[in-house]
Design a protein around this motif. Structure first.
Motif, PDB file in Angstrom:
ATOM      1  N   TRP A  24      -5.082   1.251  -6.297  1.00 58.95           N
ATOM      2  CA  TRP A  24      -4.604   0.707  -5.024  1.00 58.95           C
ATOM      3  C   TRP A  24      -5.612  -0.289  -4.501  1.00 58.95           C
ATOM      4  CZ3 TRP A  24       0.128   1.589  -3.698  1.00 58.95           C
ATOM      5  CH2 TRP A  24       0.728   2.836  -3.865  1.00 58.95           C
ATOM      6  N   PHE A  25      -5.133  -1.314  -3.816  1.00 62.48           N
ATOM      7  CA  PHE A  25      -6.007  -2.144  -2.986  1.00 62.48           C
ATOM      8  C   PHE A  25      -5.211  -2.616  -1.791  1.00 62.48           C
ATOM      9  CE2 PHE A  25      -4.042  -5.406  -5.357  1.00 62.48           C
ATOM     10  CZ  PHE A  25      -4.349  -6.640  -4.838  1.00 62.48           C
ATOM     11  N   GLY A  26      -5.784  -3.447  -0.921  1.00 61.65           N
ATOM     12  CA  GLY A  26      -5.301  -3.565   0.441  1.00 61.65           C
ATOM     13  C   GLY A  26      -4.164  -4.479   0.839  1.00 61.65           C
ATOM     14  N   GLU A  70       9.344  -2.438  -2.977  1.00 62.84           N
ATOM     15  CA  GLU A  70       7.908  -2.243  -3.196  1.00 62.84           C
ATOM     16  C   GLU A  70       7.121  -3.043  -2.167  1.00 62.84           C
ATOM     17  OE1 GLU A  70       7.790  -1.609  -7.969  1.00 62.84           O
ATOM     18  OE2 GLU A  70       8.112  -3.637  -7.245  1.00 62.84           O
ATOM     19  N   ASP A  71       6.309  -2.363  -1.373  1.00 56.34           N
ATOM     20  CA  ASP A  71       5.586  -3.018  -0.283  1.00 56.34           C
ATOM     21  C   ASP A  71       4.069  -2.879  -0.368  1.00 56.34           C
ATOM     22  OD1 ASP A  71       7.928  -3.896   0.988  1.00 56.34           O
ATOM     23  OD2 ASP A  71       8.160  -1.977   2.016  1.00 56.34           O
ATOM     24  N   CYS A  72       3.554  -2.160  -1.365  1.00 61.52           N
ATOM     25  CA  CYS A  72       2.104  -1.998  -1.512  1.00 61.52           C
ATOM     26  C   CYS A  72       1.664  -2.603  -2.836  1.00 61.52           C
ATOM     27  CB  CYS A  72       1.740  -0.514  -1.437  1.00 61.52           C
ATOM     28  SG  CYS A  72       1.955   0.155   0.233  1.00 61.52           S
ATOM     29  N   THR A  73       0.343  -2.648  -3.081  1.00 65.95           N
ATOM     30  CA  THR A  73      -0.156  -3.336  -4.277  1.00 65.95           C
ATOM     31  C   THR A  73      -1.170  -2.507  -5.053  1.00 65.95           C
ATOM     32  OG1 THR A  73      -1.823  -4.420  -2.916  1.00 65.95           O
ATOM     33  CG2 THR A  73       0.139  -5.701  -3.458  1.00 65.95           C
ATOM     34  N   THR A  74      -1.166  -2.759  -6.364  1.00 65.05           N
ATOM     35  CA  THR A  74      -2.200  -2.246  -7.248  1.00 65.05           C
ATOM     36  C   THR A  74      -2.792  -3.437  -7.988  1.00 65.05           C
ATOM     37  OG1 THR A  74      -0.646  -1.869  -9.063  1.00 65.05           O
ATOM     38  CG2 THR A  74      -1.109   0.010  -7.591  1.00 65.05           C
ATOM     39  N   ASP A  92       3.302  -5.820   2.206  1.00 62.49           N
ATOM     40  CA  ASP A  92       4.302  -6.594   2.959  1.00 62.49           C
ATOM     41  C   ASP A  92       5.271  -5.640   3.659  1.00 62.49           C
ATOM     42  OD1 ASP A  92       5.871  -5.837   0.748  1.00 62.49           O
ATOM     43  OD2 ASP A  92       6.814  -7.801   0.547  1.00 62.49           O
ATOM     44  N   LYS A  93       4.727  -4.582   4.249  1.00 60.76           N
ATOM     45  CA  LYS A  93       5.530  -3.559   4.925  1.00 60.76           C
ATOM     46  C   LYS A  93       6.315  -4.112   6.113  1.00 60.76           C
ATOM     47  CE  LYS A  93       2.291   0.175   3.910  1.00 60.76           C
ATOM     48  NZ  LYS A  93       1.377   1.144   4.531  1.00 60.76           N
ATOM     49  N   TRP A 145      -2.281  -8.380 -10.218  1.00 55.87           N
ATOM     50  CA  TRP A 145      -1.687  -7.598  -9.140  1.00 55.87           C
ATOM     51  C   TRP A 145      -0.247  -7.243  -9.462  1.00 55.87           C
ATOM     52  CZ3 TRP A 145      -2.772 -10.501  -3.913  1.00 55.87           C
ATOM     53  CH2 TRP A 145      -4.137 -10.822  -3.808  1.00 55.87           C
ATOM     54  N   GLY A 146       0.178  -6.104  -8.951  1.00 56.86           N
ATOM     55  CA  GLY A 146       1.571  -5.708  -9.036  1.00 56.86           C
ATOM     56  C   GLY A 146       1.996  -5.064  -7.733  1.00 56.86           C
ATOM     57  N   ASP A 147       3.230  -5.310  -7.310  1.00 52.39           N
ATOM     58  CA  ASP A 147       3.726  -4.611  -6.123  1.00 52.39           C
ATOM     59  C   ASP A 147       4.362  -3.301  -6.565  1.00 52.39           C
ATOM     60  OD1 ASP A 147       5.929  -6.019  -7.228  1.00 52.39           O
ATOM     61  OD2 ASP A 147       6.936  -6.152  -5.302  1.00 52.39           O
ATOM     62  N   VAL A 148       4.130  -2.256  -5.778  1.00 51.28           N
ATOM     63  CA  VAL A 148       4.619  -0.913  -6.074  1.00 51.28           C
ATOM     64  C   VAL A 148       5.100  -0.260  -4.789  1.00 51.28           C
ATOM     65  CG1 VAL A 148       3.103  -0.563  -8.078  1.00 51.28           C
ATOM     66  CG2 VAL A 148       2.324   0.115  -5.813  1.00 51.28           C
ATOM     67  N   LYS A 149       5.908   0.773  -4.931  1.00 54.34           N
ATOM     68  CA  LYS A 149       6.310   1.545  -3.750  1.00 54.34           C
ATOM     69  C   LYS A 149       5.067   2.193  -3.159  1.00 54.34           C
ATOM     70  CE  LYS A 149      10.194   3.784  -3.535  1.00 54.34           C
ATOM     71  NZ  LYS A 149      10.969   2.969  -2.620  1.00 54.34           N
ATOM     72  N   CYS A 150       4.979   2.223  -1.863  1.00 55.77           N
ATOM     73  CA  CYS A 150       3.813   2.807  -1.194  1.00 55.77           C
ATOM     74  C   CYS A 150       3.708   4.306  -1.449  1.00 55.77           C
ATOM     75  CB  CYS A 150       3.862   2.515   0.301  1.00 55.77           C
ATOM     76  SG  CYS A 150       3.789   0.749   0.667  1.00 55.77           S
TER      77      CYS A 150
END
Length: 107
Positions: A30-32, A66-70, A35-36, A76-81
């Motif tokens: 995870w990182f910060g 998907e609104d969070c990132t790894t 787009d919630k 980077w990839g967007d993933v479900k929080c």
């Protein structure tokens, strides 16, 4: 410790994180960025707009909201929080004689 998910807001930090994730065999962390609030309006945790990005090909794709990132060695990839990601890249600020940043990767 007052830590928060790290901002990979330039190529130097982005490269460091990708190489550390790979070196430690973590896969991804995870990182910060998120787009919630506004879909496609990527911001860092406190709401600062994301200006530097390191998306993998085809990302962000918002697959199933998907609104969070790894971050991984490939970008980077967007993933479900709610995704079960067991590792995170956090940073904390401390003061010795001037303000400095300490970066850690937490398993």
């Amino acid at each position: 410790m007052d830590a928060k998910l790290i901002r990979a807001d330039n190529e130097e930090v982005n490269s460091f994180l990708g190489s550390e994730v790979s070196r430690r065999g973590l896969g991804y962390v995870w990182f910060g960025a998120n787009d919630k609030d506004v879909e496609g309006g990527w911001v860092w945790g406190p709401g600062d707009p994301v200006s530097f990005t390191g998306w993998r090909d085809g990302e962000p794709d918002n697959w199933f909201d998907e609104d969070c990132t790894t971050i991984s060695i490939s970008g980077w990839g967007d993933v479900k929080c709610s995704t079960d990601v067991r590792n995170s890249a956090c940073e904390t600020f401390y003061n010795i004689s001037t303000l400095s940043t300490k970066t850690t990767l937490e398993p």
